[in-house]
Design a protein around this motif. Structure first.
Motif, PDB file in Angstrom:
ATOM      1  N   LEU A 233      47.444  -9.611  62.179  1.00  0.00           N
ATOM      2  CA  LEU A 233      48.195 -10.472  61.271  1.00  0.00           C
ATOM      3  C   LEU A 233      49.695 -10.243  61.390  1.00  0.00           C
ATOM      4  CD1 LEU A 233      47.967 -12.555  58.940  1.00  0.00           C
ATOM      5  CD2 LEU A 233      47.825 -10.618  57.363  1.00  0.00           C
ATOM      6  N   ALA A 240      47.543  -9.162  52.607  1.00  0.00           N
ATOM      7  CA  ALA A 240      47.198  -8.602  53.920  1.00  0.00           C
ATOM      8  C   ALA A 240      45.945  -7.747  53.855  1.00  0.00           C
ATOM      9  CB  ALA A 240      48.366  -7.784  54.462  1.00  0.00           C
ATOM     10  N   LYS A 249      48.345  -5.110  60.849  1.00  0.00           N
ATOM     11  CA  LYS A 249      49.607  -5.808  60.603  1.00  0.00           C
ATOM     12  C   LYS A 249      50.597  -5.521  61.731  1.00  0.00           C
ATOM     13  CE  LYS A 249      49.824  -4.105  56.365  1.00  0.00           C
ATOM     14  NZ  LYS A 249      50.312  -3.834  54.986  1.00  0.00           N
TER      15      LYS A 249
END
Length: 402
Positions: A233, A240, A249
């Protein structure tokens, strides 16, 4: 079919609440672990004592009670699905507009599990434009709706708005879990979502307006169908953390490239939905670039690593690779060219000419397959689009052995 599932039932104030007694009994009989939360109004229609006895769990209603304060976070993570039934017109409006003035709404807004609602209201309320406007907002948020039936209503009239019967709700839940369980059970899926930010200096970057909504919807869809999902992501404003999904992330295209290659060899399906920057500065300044008189700094750009193409070069015959193409002109030709050049199995075309925009809750797509199929879809919520994409992969892929 439902044995071992964890179902959280939220009851709002409606005469149809009496049906939940039968629903809880049927679910428990099938081996479901049931927990119940109620609004204050719901307690006027059905007894918490009856429901706690049948569910074998304490019924919760007061967000300020000492033993419920933290449950608005934990309950939505505990459940496999949250079912709000009956859903009154009042609670529908609050959900659609993000209101949070009771425990049920607090749990809904913090839930990471899928949410299903079963509306119940009089016919005129059901057909009112504001009701359908609110239902559309819930659909865009990914909430699934069990349509009410036609029959005798509390007003004495016959019409639409009667909450679906407990037996039919059981069937809906069974179909939901069956659809989402078997077909990707045991499979591993890699999904990318969001933009990448390519640093110019410590405070500036090159990026785009991608919200990550499409990729996140795909990750959730695969998770709900039983897959083990890794979501890479990029920097987005959305949460998240998602139950049942491993989130990595990243910020830059290089970080996304590395994360994808770390996991690609282990997965069965890779869905590249991220909007990766095509270029990045050749040199990143260690200090903030200051304005200096009339001088204008020059920014030399270099291409970023092509993640989709690099994965297409190493994928094996048992892996499925899907990419996205956002186009402004020659859409079909460009999408087909990308399909072939990147050695992908599927390309999902978004066209700005069809109204595609970053950050939107809806999308209109065309899917091109390596076998030559071209499948067009109407404009839908991104949750529904994610389901269409996964269904297309399953319908056109033999290598998954599903």
């Amino acid at each position: 079919m439902l044995e071992g599932k964890k179902i959280l039932i939220g009851i709002s104030g409606s005469i149809a609440a009496y049906k939940i007694i039968s629903l809880v009994r049927l679910l428990v009989k099938q081996g479901v672990e049931v927990k119940v939360i109620m609004t204050s109004a719901a307690k006027d229609f059905v007894s918490p004592l009856v429901l706690s006895t049948l569910s074998k769990n304490e019924v919760l209603a007061d967000i300020f009670a000492e033993n419920t304060w933290a449950n608005h976070v934990q309950l939505g993570r505990w459940a496999d699905v949250m079912l709000i039934a009956p859903l009154s017109c009042n609670t529908l409006a609050k959900m659609a507009n993000g209101h949070c003035d009771n425990l049920l709404l607090s749990v809904y807004l913090s839930a990471t599990c899928p949410v299903i609602v079963a509306p119940a209201m009089d016919e005129d309320m059901w057909h009112h434009p504001s009701t359908h406007r609110n239902l559309e907002l819930l659909k865009k948020d990914g909430v699934m709706i069990i349509q009410p039936g036609h029959g005798e209503l509390a007003s004495g009239l016959f019409g639409d708005g009667r909450m679906e019967e407990p037996e039919n709700i059981i069937t809906y839940l069974s179909n939901y879990f069956n659809k989402n369980k078997g077909r990707l059970a045991g499979k591993k899926v890699l999904v990318t979502a969001g933009p990448t930010h390519e640093a110019i200096d410590p405070v500036r970057f090159i990026g785009n307006h991608s919200s990550g909504k499409m990729g996140i919807a795909l990750a959730k869809e695969c998770r709900d169908r039983g897959a083990e999902v890794v979501l890479v992501l990029g920097p987005v404003a959305l949460p998240a953390e998602y139950a049942g999904i491993t989130v990595i992330k990243v910020t830059s295209s290089d970080e996304m490239y590395n994360a994808c290659h770390d996991h690609f060899k282990k997965v069965d399906i890779a869905l590249m939905a991220a909007a990766v920057a095509d270029y990045k500065p050749e040199v990143v300044s260690e200090q903030k670039i200051k304005k200096a008189g009339d001088a204008t700094p020059e920014l030399k750009l270099v291409k970023t690593k092509d993640i989709l193409k690099s994965l297409g070069a190493i994928k094996n015959d048992r892996q499925v690779l899907l990419g996205f193409a956002l186009e402004t002109n020659n859409e079909r030709a460009n999408a087909l060219e990308k399909l072939n050049k990147k050695n992908a199995d599927f390309i999902v075309l978004n066209s700005l000419n069809d109204g595609a925009t970053f950050g939107s809750d809806v999308n209109k797509i065309t899917i091109f397959t390596r076998s030559g199929a071209e499948i067009q879809f109407d404009s839908k919520s991104k949750t529904e689009v994610a389901s269409d994409i996964v269904n297309t992969i399953l319908d056109h892929t033999k290598t998954l052995s599903i």
